[in-house]
Each structure stands twice: as structure tokens, then as C-alpha cells.
Design an enzyme around this catalytic site. Structure first.
Site: not given
Length: 302
Positions: A46-49
Site C-alpha cells: 500500500l502507499s504506506e504501512t
């Protein structure tokens, strides 16, 4: 035995699952080595974890990783993390602010009192206020810009501003339809050069919401950042630190008066309400979130 930790996928800035801006949130007990965090973020893709663990009461360590690198700040993943901690763990008493120790210093998230159980849980974050200024060096026709954005060529741009501290270009369109029909070509956006500015993102916005499905909002926007590897971001906290002060002036909103914003990313979309504290030079971003996946993840042996 293999170690596992709870992990969630949370859509931030929306109360409807499968919209807003998704982030993964991994709840740790203690620090995890960065190689392991990077491996998990790559797996989640995902874009950020976000990786979070408790330090003391209502105080947490928080770090964010994209699939390839650690990033110093991420608004939507902070919102997602707060939502997961409050609704899925016993780590915090609901009424109190959450304080996150991050690479960008301490971030505070305040859960707003809920009037009823059926209402979404609203969370408020505050950021440095953006400071967009008119770009006088750019004049019509804005053909290159419109073509790179895939805008209808009869689109009318009313104003062009630049925020130096966030390096975001702000384009104000006359018509909502222009915003909704943008389909940018990332490679063309990356070729745009404007005198004296170093662009890292383009915000397109309009106030013309009357008589549309967005009439409840003061403005609608979309955000493109191929410079950071994000052709289009679903809902962007940092873009709203720039939109807030711009529309506050244009719409004659008083200090602390709420502005309602909708980011109309195709197929997702999300909402943020904004309050500005001009004296302190801060902007409060308020929104909710929803958990779409709950599970556990194996910790890599690194």
C-alpha cells in the site's frame, strides 16, 4: 515458534469502506528492526504501512514505510493508526489525545467526543499552515498545463499559486466538471517547468459545488504527485494545509470557522474538515476512518 502481530488495513478520511486513502497499520509490542518493517511494507504494497508501539500511557512510537522507503511524515496513515488503536486495541482510553513520537517530532491526534455510538469517530490532527502565494510569472494561455493534466482545453483556470514550504502548485478551476474530468499524463506533468518554482505536487481545486452532489462542501480538489511516485493520491492531508488558507481568504471564512473539503479521486474520494488557527500558524484536519481488513502478520526473521 513464529511471531505474529495484529495488522489492519484502514481507509482514512472516509466512513465508507473501499474509499478514502488506505494504509496498513501494524501494532507492535516493541521496536522492530527497520529491515523487517520494510519487508512487511513491501508485502502489504500500500502507499504506506504504519508501525506503532506503546511507550507510556497514550504515547506511542510511530514510523511509516512505503513499499520501498521509510518516510518522515504521513497524515492519512497517522489517522488510520489512531483509528485502529482506539477501535481495535485496549491501549488507550478513548477520551484522551494520542501522542505519536515520529521522525517529524511529536504528532497529536485528538478524538472528538461522540454524540452517539452511531456517529463516526472523528479524529483531529494539526499541521503547519501552508502559505500559497500568487505566481505572477505564469500567464495565459495555460495550454501546456492543461494538456499535461488531461484537462478539457476549454477549462478555465482562475488562479495559480505556489506554496514554497510544501512545494505544491495550486490551480483553481472555474468549473467542477474540469476537475472531475482531469486525466493527467504523469510523464508530461514531470516535464512542466515554471520559472522560480520547484514543484513536487499539483493541487487542482474549485468552489463551484452548488447544485451538484458536492454541494455540502466548500471546495472540491484532486491531487497529483508523480514527483513522489504518486500519479494521483486518493485523499491528501498535506494538500489541505494549502487549500485551507487559500479558500479561507477567498470565501471570507473567519478564523476557526470550519471549511468542508472533498477530494474527488476517481473511484475513491474522501472528506476532511479544516479549521485554521492563524495566530499559531496551524491548521486542524478532522476526519474519520474505517477498518476494512483485520488480521495478523508474521514478523520476518531479519
Amino acid at each position: 515458534s513464529m511471531e505474529e502481530r495484529p495488522i489492519y488495513i484502514v481507509d482514512a478520511f472516509t466512513h465508507s469502506p473501499f474509499s478514502g486513502n488506505p494504509a496498513a497499520v501494524c501494532i507492535l509490542e516493541k521496536a522492530l528492526n527497520p529491515e523487517a518493517m520494510q519487508q512487511i511494507a513491501k508485502e502489504m504494497n500500500l502507499s504506506e504501512t504504519a508501525f506503532v508501539y506503546p511507550l507510556e500511557e497514550n504515547r506511542f512510537s510511530l514510523r511509516w514505510f512505503t513499499p520501498t522507503v521509510e518516510v518522515p511524515l504521513c497524515g492519512h496513515a497517522t489517522m488510520a493508526t489512531s483509528y485502529a488503536i482506539i477501535t481495535k486495541t485496549k491501549l488507550v482510553s478513548v477520551e484522551s489525545p494520542l501522542i505519536f513520537e515520529t521522525l517529524s517530532g511529536d504528532l497529536t491526534v485528538i478524538p472528538l467526543p461522540q454524540q452517539s455510538v452511531n456517529e463516526p469517530l472523528l479524529l483531529e490532527m494539526n499541521f503547519p499552515l501552508g502559505n500559497p502565494k500568487p505566481l505572477h510569472s505564469v500567464s495565459e494561455p495555460y495550454t501546456d498545463l492543461l494538456q499535461a493534466l488531461g484537462a478539457p482545453l476549454d477549462s478555465k483556470i482562475l488562479d495559480i499559486q505556489f506554496c514554497a514550504n510544501t512545494r505544491k502548485l495550486l490551480l483553481i478551476f472555474e468549473e467542477l466538471q474540469s476537475i472531475l474530468s482531469l486525466s493527467p499524463v504523469a510523464s508530461k506533468l514531470l516535464e512542466i517547468t515554471l520559472p522560480g518554482v520547484d514543484i513536487r505536487g499539483i493541487i487542482c481545486s474549485t468552489r463551484s459545488t452548488t447544485g451538484t452532489e458536492y454541494s455540502a462542501y466548500d471546495m472540491v480538489s484532486r491531487y497529483f504527485s508523480p514527483w513522489n511516485g504518486i500519479p494521483e493520491d486518493p485523499v491528501t492531508g498535506s494538500a489541505h494545509t494549502v487549500l485551507g488558507p487559500y479558500w479561507q481568504k477567498v470565501l471570507n471564512k473567519k478564523e476557526e470557522e470550519e471549511l468542508k473539503a472533498f477530494q474527488a479521486s476517481p473511484g475513491r474520494g474522501g472528506e476532511i474538515s479544516l479549521r485554521i488557527n492563524n495566530k499559531e500558524n496551524r491548521i486542524f484536519l478532522c476526519g474519520t476512518a474505517t477498518v476494512v481488513v483485520s488480521g495478523s502478520i508474521r514478523l520476518p526473521k531479519v
